[in-house]
Motif scaffolding. Structure first.
Motif, PDB file in Angstrom:
ATOM      1  N   GLY A  15       0.798  -1.220   0.000  1.00 51.68           N
ATOM      2  CA  GLY A  15       0.000   0.000   0.000  1.00 51.68           C
ATOM      3  C   GLY A  15       0.829   1.268   0.000  1.00 51.68           C
ATOM      4  O   GLY A  15       0.283   2.361  -0.192  1.00 51.68           O
ATOM      5  N   GLY A  16       2.117   1.137   0.206  1.00 53.74           N
ATOM      6  CA  GLY A  16       3.004   2.291   0.260  1.00 53.74           C
ATOM      7  C   GLY A  16       3.428   2.767  -1.114  1.00 53.74           C
ATOM      8  O   GLY A  16       2.988   2.247  -2.147  1.00 53.74           O
ATOM      9  N   SER A  17       4.307   3.769  -1.113  1.00 52.29           N
ATOM     10  CA  SER A  17       4.767   4.394  -2.356  1.00 52.29           C
ATOM     11  C   SER A  17       6.286   4.507  -2.376  1.00 52.29           C
ATOM     12  O   SER A  17       6.932   4.605  -1.314  1.00 52.29           O
ATOM     13  CB  SER A  17       4.172   5.802  -2.493  1.00 52.29           C
ATOM     14  N   LEU A  18       6.815   4.498  -3.575  1.00 54.47           N
ATOM     15  CA  LEU A  18       8.235   4.752  -3.819  1.00 54.47           C
ATOM     16  C   LEU A  18       8.360   5.521  -5.123  1.00 54.47           C
ATOM     17  O   LEU A  18       7.521   5.371  -6.018  1.00 54.47           O
ATOM     18  CB  LEU A  18       9.038   3.458  -3.928  1.00 54.47           C
ATOM     19  N   ARG A  19       9.437   6.278  -5.237  1.00 57.08           N
ATOM     20  CA  ARG A  19       9.717   6.978  -6.479  1.00 57.08           C
ATOM     21  C   ARG A  19      11.122   6.628  -6.924  1.00 57.08           C
ATOM     22  O   ARG A  19      12.090   6.863  -6.202  1.00 57.08           O
ATOM     23  CB  ARG A  19       9.603   8.489  -6.301  1.00 57.08           C
ATOM     24  N   LEU A  20      11.224   6.054  -8.119  1.00 53.32           N
ATOM     25  CA  LEU A  20      12.514   5.718  -8.707  1.00 53.32           C
ATOM     26  C   LEU A  20      12.955   6.831  -9.652  1.00 53.32           C
ATOM     27  O   LEU A  20      12.118   7.441 -10.330  1.00 53.32           O
ATOM     28  CB  LEU A  20      12.439   4.402  -9.470  1.00 53.32           C
ATOM     29  N   SER A  21      14.256   7.054  -9.696  1.00 51.25           N
ATOM     30  CA  SER A  21      14.830   8.032 -10.615  1.00 51.25           C
ATOM     31  C   SER A  21      15.941   7.380 -11.410  1.00 51.25           C
ATOM     32  O   SER A  21      16.611   6.460 -10.927  1.00 51.25           O
ATOM     33  CB  SER A  21      15.412   9.221  -9.841  1.00 51.25           C
ATOM     34  N   CYS A  22      16.136   7.860 -12.633  1.00 54.21           N
ATOM     35  CA  CYS A  22      17.210   7.346 -13.475  1.00 54.21           C
ATOM     36  C   CYS A  22      17.728   8.495 -14.329  1.00 54.21           C
ATOM     37  O   CYS A  22      16.966   9.094 -15.090  1.00 54.21           O
ATOM     38  CB  CYS A  22      16.712   6.215 -14.352  1.00 54.21           C
ATOM     39  N   ALA A  23      19.014   8.763 -14.196  1.00 51.59           N
ATOM     40  CA  ALA A  23      19.636   9.831 -14.958  1.00 51.59           C
ATOM     41  C   ALA A  23      20.604   9.246 -15.980  1.00 51.59           C
ATOM     42  O   ALA A  23      21.453   8.411 -15.628  1.00 51.59           O
ATOM     43  CB  ALA A  23      20.385  10.780 -14.026  1.00 51.59           C
ATOM     44  N   ALA A  24      20.446   9.666 -17.223  1.00 53.71           N
ATOM     45  CA  ALA A  24      21.343   9.241 -18.295  1.00 53.71           C
ATOM     46  C   ALA A  24      22.418  10.300 -18.501  1.00 53.71           C
ATOM     47  O   ALA A  24      22.128  11.495 -18.509  1.00 53.71           O
ATOM     48  CB  ALA A  24      20.565   9.035 -19.591  1.00 53.71           C
ATOM     49  N   SER A  25      23.647   9.849 -18.676  1.00 56.69           N
ATOM     50  CA  SER A  25      24.758  10.776 -18.881  1.00 56.69           C
ATOM     51  C   SER A  25      25.755  10.157 -19.849  1.00 56.69           C
ATOM     52  O   SER A  25      25.656   8.993 -20.211  1.00 56.69           O
ATOM     53  CB  SER A  25      25.437  11.095 -17.543  1.00 56.69           C
ATOM     54  N   GLY A  26      26.723  10.963 -20.240  1.00 56.22           N
ATOM     55  CA  GLY A  26      27.738  10.498 -21.164  1.00 56.22           C
ATOM     56  C   GLY A  26      27.558  11.138 -22.517  1.00 56.22           C
ATOM     57  O   GLY A  26      27.006  12.219 -22.654  1.00 56.22           O
ATOM     58  N   SER A  27      27.999  10.429 -23.537  1.00 59.25           N
ATOM     59  CA  SER A  27      27.953  10.941 -24.892  1.00 59.25           C
ATOM     60  C   SER A  27      26.581  10.659 -25.501  1.00 59.25           C
ATOM     61  O   SER A  27      26.357   9.619 -26.127  1.00 59.25           O
ATOM     62  CB  SER A  27      29.051  10.286 -25.735  1.00 59.25           C
ATOM     63  N   ILE A  28      25.655  11.597 -25.306  1.00 61.94           N
ATOM     64  CA  ILE A  28      24.279  11.428 -25.776  1.00 61.94           C
ATOM     65  C   ILE A  28      23.939  12.526 -26.772  1.00 61.94           C
ATOM     66  O   ILE A  28      24.037  13.704 -26.441  1.00 61.94           O
ATOM     67  CB  ILE A  28      23.281  11.479 -24.606  1.00 61.94           C
ATOM     68  N   PHE A  29      23.505  12.114 -27.972  1.00 63.29           N
ATOM     69  CA  PHE A  29      23.011  13.101 -28.925  1.00 63.29           C
ATOM     70  C   PHE A  29      21.500  13.197 -28.850  1.00 63.29           C
ATOM     71  O   PHE A  29      20.935  14.283 -28.842  1.00 63.29           O
ATOM     72  CB  PHE A  29      23.422  12.744 -30.350  1.00 63.29           C
ATOM     73  N   SER A  30      20.854  12.042 -28.786  1.00 64.82           N
ATOM     74  CA  SER A  30      19.390  12.019 -28.788  1.00 64.82           C
ATOM     75  C   SER A  30      18.894  10.775 -28.069  1.00 64.82           C
ATOM     76  O   SER A  30      19.516   9.727 -28.163  1.00 64.82           O
ATOM     77  CB  SER A  30      18.868  12.030 -30.222  1.00 64.82           C
ATOM     78  N   ILE A  31      17.784  10.929 -27.362  1.00 70.10           N
ATOM     79  CA  ILE A  31      17.132   9.795 -26.711  1.00 70.10           C
ATOM     80  C   ILE A  31      15.765   9.590 -27.345  1.00 70.10           C
ATOM     81  O   ILE A  31      14.932  10.495 -27.311  1.00 70.10           O
ATOM     82  CB  ILE A  31      16.997  10.001 -25.199  1.00 70.10           C
ATOM     83  N   TYR A  32      15.551   8.406 -27.916  1.00 67.55           N
ATOM     84  CA  TYR A  32      14.264   8.104 -28.531  1.00 67.55           C
ATOM     85  C   TYR A  32      13.224   7.753 -27.480  1.00 67.55           C
ATOM     86  O   TYR A  32      12.076   8.186 -27.559  1.00 67.55           O
ATOM     87  CB  TYR A  32      14.395   6.946 -29.512  1.00 67.55           C
ATOM     88  N   ALA A  33      13.615   6.953 -26.503  1.00 69.36           N
ATOM     89  CA  ALA A  33      12.676   6.515 -25.473  1.00 69.36           C
ATOM     90  C   ALA A  33      13.426   6.145 -24.205  1.00 69.36           C
ATOM     91  O   ALA A  33      14.613   5.814 -24.243  1.00 69.36           O
ATOM     92  CB  ALA A  33      11.874   5.306 -25.950  1.00 69.36           C
ATOM     93  N   MET A  34      12.724   6.232 -23.099  1.00 68.82           N
ATOM     94  CA  MET A  34      13.237   5.745 -21.819  1.00 68.82           C
ATOM     95  C   MET A  34      12.140   4.933 -21.152  1.00 68.82           C
ATOM     96  O   MET A  34      10.945   5.149 -21.409  1.00 68.82           O
ATOM     97  CB  MET A  34      13.675   6.894 -20.908  1.00 68.82           C
ATOM     98  N   GLY A  35      12.545   4.017 -20.305  1.00 67.42           N
ATOM     99  CA  GLY A  35      11.536   3.190 -19.675  1.00 67.42           C
ATOM    100  C   GLY A  35      12.064   2.450 -18.469  1.00 67.42           C
ATOM    101  O   GLY A  35      13.248   2.536 -18.122  1.00 67.42           O
ATOM    102  N   TRP A  36      11.152   1.738 -17.842  1.00 68.05           N
ATOM    103  CA  TRP A  36      11.469   0.926 -16.668  1.00 68.05           C
ATOM    104  C   TRP A  36      11.055  -0.513 -16.920  1.00 68.05           C
ATOM    105  O   TRP A  36       9.966  -0.774 -17.462  1.00 68.05           O
ATOM    106  CB  TRP A  36      10.735   1.462 -15.436  1.00 68.05           C
ATOM    107  N   TYR A  37      11.914  -1.421 -16.520  1.00 64.61           N
ATOM    108  CA  TYR A  37      11.668  -2.852 -16.584  1.00 64.61           C
ATOM    109  C   TYR A  37      11.919  -3.421 -15.190  1.00 64.61           C
ATOM    110  O   TYR A  37      12.540  -2.770 -14.353  1.00 64.61           O
ATOM    111  CB  TYR A  37      12.607  -3.513 -17.596  1.00 64.61           C
ATOM    112  N   ARG A  38      11.427  -4.624 -14.970  1.00 66.37           N
ATOM    113  CA  ARG A  38      11.688  -5.268 -13.684  1.00 66.37           C
ATOM    114  C   ARG A  38      11.871  -6.766 -13.864  1.00 66.37           C
ATOM    115  O   ARG A  38      11.377  -7.355 -14.814  1.00 66.37           O
ATOM    116  CB  ARG A  38      10.563  -4.981 -12.691  1.00 66.37           C
TER     117      ARG A  38
END
Length: 122
Positions: A15-38
């Motif tokens: 019943g509780g909550s959590l918030r996940l974060s993910c930061a992309a870094s490095g040599s990035i020109f463009s990001i088409y999509a981001m997502g979460w898997y488990r």
């Protein structure tokens, strides 16, 4: 190279909550999509939620619809996963994913974070 760093996992009661974060870094020109898997113990990795950059569209696994929300900060190449009404069956290692190109006209590759453990238990 592209690096993804996740944070925000932990132990939470049902019943509780959590918030996940993910930061992309490095040599990035463009990001088409981001997502979460488990991936839960003994099971295959499954998609939880995805977000396509250009369309601003999102998709969710049926099991998390109405409980989880994916959001983006495109300026910071960051993706979040707000998880509410957590259930024991949400227990898994959660992985961040990004489809990114490293230069103009370059192909898109999949990149993965190291994973963060989410445990839902009383």
């Amino acid at each position: 190279q592209v690096q993804l760093v996740e944070s925000g996992g932990g132990l939470v009661q049902p019943g509780g909550s959590l918030r996940l974060s993910c930061a992309a870094s490095g040599s990035i020109f463009s990001i088409y999509a981001m997502g979460w898997y488990r991936q839960a113990p003994g099971k295959q990795r499954e998609v939880v939620a995805t977000s396509i950059t250009s369309r601003g569209s999102t998709n969710y696994a049926d099991s998390v619809k109405g409980r989880f929300t994916i959001s983006r900060d495109n300026a910071e190449n960051t993706v979040y996963l707000q998880m509410n009404s957590l259930k024991p069956e949400d227990t898994a290692v959660y992985y961040c994913n990004a489809e990114a190109s490293q230069y103009d006209g370059g192909y898109y590759s999949n990149y993965w974070g190291q994973g963060t453990q989410v445990t839902v238990s009383s």
